[in-house]
Every structure is written in C-alpha cells, then in structure tokens.
Design a protein around this motif. Structure first.
Motif, short mmCIF file in Angstrom:
data_model
loop_
_atom_site.label_atom_id
_atom_site.label_comp_id
_atom_site.label_asym_id
_atom_site.label_seq_id
_atom_site.Cartn_x
_atom_site.Cartn_y
_atom_site.Cartn_z
N HIS A 68 -4.95 9.75 -4.31
CA HIS A 68 -6.36 9.47 -4.59
C HIS A 68 -7.12 8.95 -3.38
O HIS A 68 -8.24 8.48 -3.53
N ARG A 69 -6.50 9.02 -2.21
CA ARG A 69 -7.21 8.56 -1.02
C ARG A 69 -8.58 9.24 -0.95
O ARG A 69 -8.73 10.41 -1.29
N CYS A 70 -9.56 8.49 -0.46
CA CYS A 70 -10.94 8.98 -0.43
C CYS A 70 -11.06 10.23 0.46
O CYS A 70 -10.66 10.20 1.61
N PRO A 71 -11.67 11.30 -0.07
CA PRO A 71 -11.86 12.50 0.76
C PRO A 71 -13.06 12.36 1.71
O PRO A 71 -13.32 13.25 2.51
N GLY A 72 -13.77 11.22 1.62
CA GLY A 72 -14.98 11.06 2.41
C GLY A 72 -14.78 10.22 3.67
O GLY A 72 -15.76 9.79 4.27
N GLU A 73 -13.54 10.02 4.09
CA GLU A 73 -13.34 9.15 5.26
C GLU A 73 -13.90 9.77 6.54
O GLU A 73 -14.53 9.08 7.34
N ALA A 128 -1.96 0.59 6.43
CA ALA A 128 -2.48 -0.71 6.86
C ALA A 128 -4.01 -0.73 6.84
O ALA A 128 -4.62 -1.73 6.50
N LEU A 129 -4.62 0.41 7.19
CA LEU A 129 -6.08 0.51 7.18
C LEU A 129 -6.46 1.24 5.90
O LEU A 129 -6.34 2.46 5.81
N VAL A 130 -6.91 0.47 4.90
CA VAL A 130 -7.11 1.08 3.57
C VAL A 130 -8.49 0.81 2.95
O VAL A 130 -8.59 0.69 1.74
N GLY A 143 -5.31 4.61 0.62
CA GLY A 143 -4.27 4.92 1.60
C GLY A 143 -3.44 6.11 1.19
O GLY A 143 -3.76 6.81 0.23
N GLY A 144 -2.35 6.32 1.95
CA GLY A 144 -1.41 7.40 1.62
C GLY A 144 -1.97 8.77 1.93
O GLY A 144 -3.01 8.91 2.58
N ALA A 154 0.85 -1.21 0.00
CA ALA A 154 0.00 0.00 0.00
C ALA A 154 0.88 1.25 0.00
O ALA A 154 0.57 2.24 -0.68
N GLU A 155 1.97 1.19 0.72
CA GLU A 155 2.88 2.35 0.76
C GLU A 155 3.47 2.59 -0.63
O GLU A 155 3.56 3.72 -1.10
N MET A 156 3.86 1.50 -1.28
CA MET A 156 4.40 1.61 -2.65
C MET A 156 3.33 2.19 -3.58
O MET A 156 3.57 3.12 -4.34
N PHE A 157 2.11 1.65 -3.48
CA PHE A 157 1.04 2.03 -4.40
C PHE A 157 0.61 3.48 -4.21
O PHE A 157 0.26 4.17 -5.16
N TYR A 158 0.62 3.92 -2.95
CA TYR A 158 0.12 5.27 -2.65
C TYR A 158 1.22 6.31 -2.55
O TYR A 158 0.98 7.40 -2.05
N THR A 159 2.44 5.99 -3.03
CA THR A 159 3.46 7.04 -3.13
C THR A 159 2.97 8.01 -4.21
O THR A 159 2.72 7.60 -5.35
N PRO A 160 2.78 9.31 -3.83
CA PRO A 160 2.14 10.23 -4.77
C PRO A 160 2.79 10.25 -6.15
O PRO A 160 4.01 10.19 -6.28
N GLY A 161 1.96 10.30 -7.16
CA GLY A 161 2.43 10.46 -8.54
C GLY A 161 2.77 9.18 -9.26
O GLY A 161 3.03 9.19 -10.46
N ARG A 162 2.78 8.04 -8.56
CA ARG A 162 3.23 6.80 -9.22
C ARG A 162 2.23 6.20 -10.18
O ARG A 162 2.59 5.65 -11.20
N PHE A 163 0.95 6.28 -9.80
CA PHE A 163 -0.07 5.57 -10.59
C PHE A 163 -1.17 6.51 -11.04
O PHE A 163 -1.56 7.42 -10.32
N THR A 164 -1.66 6.25 -12.24
CA THR A 164 -2.89 6.91 -12.68
C THR A 164 -4.02 5.90 -12.61
O THR A 164 -3.79 4.69 -12.75
N ARG A 165 -5.24 6.40 -12.41
CA ARG A 165 -6.40 5.51 -12.44
C ARG A 165 -6.92 5.36 -13.87
O ARG A 165 -7.81 4.57 -14.12
#
Ligand code: HEM
Length: 423
Positions: A367-372, A354-356, A360-361, A54-65
């Motif tokens: 892209h973490r959800c703004p509605g948490e 860990a809680l995703v 995450g991130g 999750a840390e790898m995936f949510y490093t800003p800028g790495r992935f586009t949806r």
C-alpha cells in the motif's frame, strides 16, 4: 512467546488526541520498547515504531486496511472501495492504474502545470498591499494544477470551491468534531463534481485518453468490469486531493529555508556547474522535508493471516498501528534525527523501511503511496521557484508547529510579503 508491554491506562484515546504525533514515541520511550499494547477508541491495538517494525508491517500481504483506519479519517481520505481498501489481486490490478496515471511523463505534465500556476499567482502577489498566506495560496495553485492535470480543468468560482473542499478534507481528516464534519459536508459536493466528470468522459466528452480521468473512465478491473461511477469518482479524488496536500510539505520547505538561510545558495540555479548537482541538492532537501516535518502520524492495518514477529504471534484481525512520524525520527535509524540535515540524503536512495512519510515497503505489491515521485518532483520544483523565481520577506509571525494538531502546520500558515517575481 514474548509479550509486548501494555500501557496501564484502560484507554489511551485522550492521550492520542492531546499528544498527536508524539503519542506512540512518548510511550515507547517510557516503556523502553518499540512495540507496546494499548486500547484506542476502546479497541485493543498494538503500536510499533522503527525500521524493523516498518519492514514487518510492509511485508506484502500481511495487513489489510479494511477496518483499520478510523471512519472519520477514511471517509475524508481514500474512502470506502478505494484502492487502499483492496487486497491481493484486486489491489494489485487497481494499483497498476495509479502507477500509469503517475508515470514519469505524467508527473512532468503535473509539474509543468504547477509552475505555470505558481508564476501566475506570484505575479498577482506583487500587487498585494499586505502579506499573503502561503499555505492557502499553494492549495489554490495546486488545486488548479491538479484538476487541469487529471483532465477536469476548473477556473474562477469553481476553482475556489474545489480548493475549499480539498483543503477541508485534508484539514479535517486528523480531527474529530467540527473540523471533521466540515470536511465531510464539503466532500459530498466534490464527489458529485467528480462523478459528473466521470459520466461526461464516458459519454463522449472530449477527455484525452492519457489523462488520469481518461484512464479512470476507461479502466476495467481484472474481471473486465468498469468501475462503478461512485468508485471512479472516489479514485479521481484520490488522484487530485493528495496533490493539494503537497502544499503542506511546500510550506514546511519554505519554513526550513527561512530558518536556515545559509541553505539557499546550494539550491539556486547556477550554484553548481552541473545542473544535476542542483537537482540533487533539491532532491536531498525535499527528502529531508518529508522526513523531518510531520504529516501522517501513523498508519493502521489488521492482520490478514497469523504470523510471528519478535517471538510474538500476531493473530488474524489484530489491529496494528505503525508510527510513521516516529519511524522517520527513530534514533536507531537516523543520526541526529531531530536536526534538519539534507546532506543525510546527499548520496541518493533512502532505506524504504526507515523513510516512511508516505508508507514503506514495495510499491506495487503493497500500500505504499504511489504519489511519492510526484510529491518529490513538486517539492523540487517549488524549491527552485522559491530561490530563483521570487524574492519575498517573511514578516514577524507565529511559526511554531503544534505536534498535537493533525495535520500539523505552522501556526500562521506561513505569510510572505513584498513579493517580487524575478525570474
Ligand atoms: C503530501 C504528500 C503525500 C503524503 C504525506 C501521502 C501519504 C500517504 C500514506 C501514508 C499512504 C498510506 C500507505 C499505507 O496505507 O500503508 C498513502 C497512500 C496512497 N497515496 Fe499518498 N501521500 C501523498 C501524496 C500522494 C499523491 C501526490 C498521490 C497521487 C496523486 C497519492 C495517492 C495515494 C494513493 C492512491 C494511496 C493508496 C495506495 C494503496 O493503497 O496502494 N498520495 N499516501
């Protein structure tokens, strides 16, 4: 270069359909790994799970949806040209709009509306002869609360139509075939409604500037352009539909309480001398509901710029799926992950990798959800209502949760009977 193991099947799409939430975890267990390669819908994919992933995936800028979410799901959820499909500065600018719409004050307004609607509905349930189905009722309550909150109130038949449409979008997003088609068909009507609301707000209808609709209608992107009407409509739905989706977590919270009646006392007003202790207990319970129960199984991303992780180079456009459900149940990050234990959150904060359940991130940069916060506030409020405002029976019913069905729900959708409003 380390190579992740590859599953032997030429394509795993059928496995994904039949195993649902457990698809990635099952293969991780079999292959003794938390990253493997496979093919899904004939395309090569890398599936990863756990805190480090999750840390790898949510490093800003790495992935586009973009191109990373199946069209059947994308068009029922965030949709094309929405904030989720943007990257870089354009994403950042639009995300700020969502964070303004979901400020603490605004979330307070939403929760107030939810409580009012819940009490009004519960008042009506007292006259019901038979049981009421909580999931459907909560979807209706949340639709009315959310539409009023965004600045586009609905009543009567219109409220019923919107409820049916939002519920169908949520229910259809994880399916292929008729359940998905129904969501697509009904969504067109909701988009029309949302576009009408945006047009009316822009042509001077009385909409408060600080409501989500007021903000969206007036929002200008970084180059000073207003959103075109269709995109503004999509984003209006992206502020409304997910509020309705919280009904599923609420029903799981009711299920958790039903199966563990000894937990009620700690959530009751007056259970502790300090009201913030009750708030803390409700928050911990809500967090554990989000961790333990299934909602989004996974999230996909396509690599934007090559990078290395665990000695492997990820090339541009490679498709990666992060297992959200499996990460929430990862034994390396969670003690006894298969037990429902709110006390694991008793001391507050949760590790953002860990809680995703809602991504995450970092919130602003990714892209973490703004509605948490809104989700947690609604869940805390619902728990309070459930233990302090109503008494009810849970008649015999099938409460099993099928993990191959996405989105998951108790088979009976949780029925309650003999409801009495007491507070
Ligand atoms: C049932 C509760 C919810 C769940 C399970 C949930 C889950 C998620 C997930 C998994 C993502 C994708 C993260 C990613 O792409 O990496 C997401 C993004 C998003 N969610 Fe939620 N969400 C919920 C509630 C909400 C609420 C209440 C709102 C707003 C009122 C909301 C608005 C959004 C938006 C706008 C995005 C896109 C963010 C971005 O791309 O930057 N969600 N959510």
């Amino acid at each position: 270069m380390s190579a992740f193991p590859r599953v032997s099947a030429p394509d795993s799409s059928l496995g994904l359909l039949s195993e649902g939430y457990e698809f990635i975890s099952n293969r991780c267990r079999r292959l003794g790994t938390d990253a493997f390669r496979c093919r899904l819908m004939l395309a090569p994919a890398i599936c990863v799970r756990g805190r480090e992933a999750a840390e790898m995936f949510y490093t800003p800028g790495r992935f586009t949806r973009q191109g990373a979410v199946p069209a059947t799901a994308l068009t029922l959820l965030q949709d094309r040209r929405s904030v989720q499909t943007l990257d870089g500065a354009a994403h950042h600018h639009r995300k700020e709009l969502f964070l303004e719409c979901l400020s603490a004050e605004s979330v307070g307004n939403l929760v107030g509306r939810f409580e009012r609607e819940f009490r009004a509905a519960a008042d009506g349930w007292q006259d019901e002869e038979g049981p009421v189905e909580l999931l459907g009722e909560l979807e209706a309550i949340l639709t009315r609360a959310a539409c009023d909150w965004i600045g586009a109130p609905v009543t009567g038949e219109e409220a019923e139509d919107r409820t049916r449409e939002f519920a169908a979008m949520i229910d259809g997003a994880g399916a292929i075939g008729p359940r998905n088609w129904r969501g697509q068909r009904l969504r067109r009507r909701t988009e029309q409604w949302a576009a009408d609301r945006v047009r009316a707000a822009r042509s001077g209808a009385a909409v408060a500037a600080d409501t989500p609709l007021g903000r969206l209608a007036a929002y200008e992107d970084a180059s000073g352009e207003r959103l075109d009407e269709a995109v503004a409509a999509v984003e209006l739905l992206n502020l409304t539909r997910p509020v309705v989706a919280v009904a599923r977590f609420m029903v799981f919270a009711a299920l958790a309480l039903h199966e563990r009646p000894d937990r009620r006392a700690a959530l009751t007003d007056g259970a502790a001398e300090e009201s913030h202790a009750v708030d803390g207990a409700r928050q911990a319970f809500a967090q554990e509901v989000r961790r333990y129960y299934p909602f989004f199984p996974a999230v996909g991303g396509k690599v934007r710029e090559p990078f290395e992780w665990r000695g492997r180079r990820f090339e541009r456009d490679e498709w990666v799926l992060l297992d959200l459900y499996g990460t929430n149940h990862d034994a390396d990050a969670w003690d006894e992950p298969e037990r429902f234990r709110p006390e694991r959150f008793a001391h507050g904060g949760a590790c953002p990798h860990a809680l995703v359940p809602q991504g995450g991130g970092p919130l602003r940069e990714g892209h973490r959800c703004p509605g948490e916060d809104a989700t947690l506030a609604l869940l805390r409020s619902f728990l309070g209502l459930l233990v302090d405002a109503v008494r009810y029976e849970v008649p015999p019913q099938d409460l099993s949760v099928d993990l191959s069905r996405i989105p998951a729900e108790p088979a009976s959708r949780f029925r309650i009977a003999d409801v009495r409003l007491i507070g």
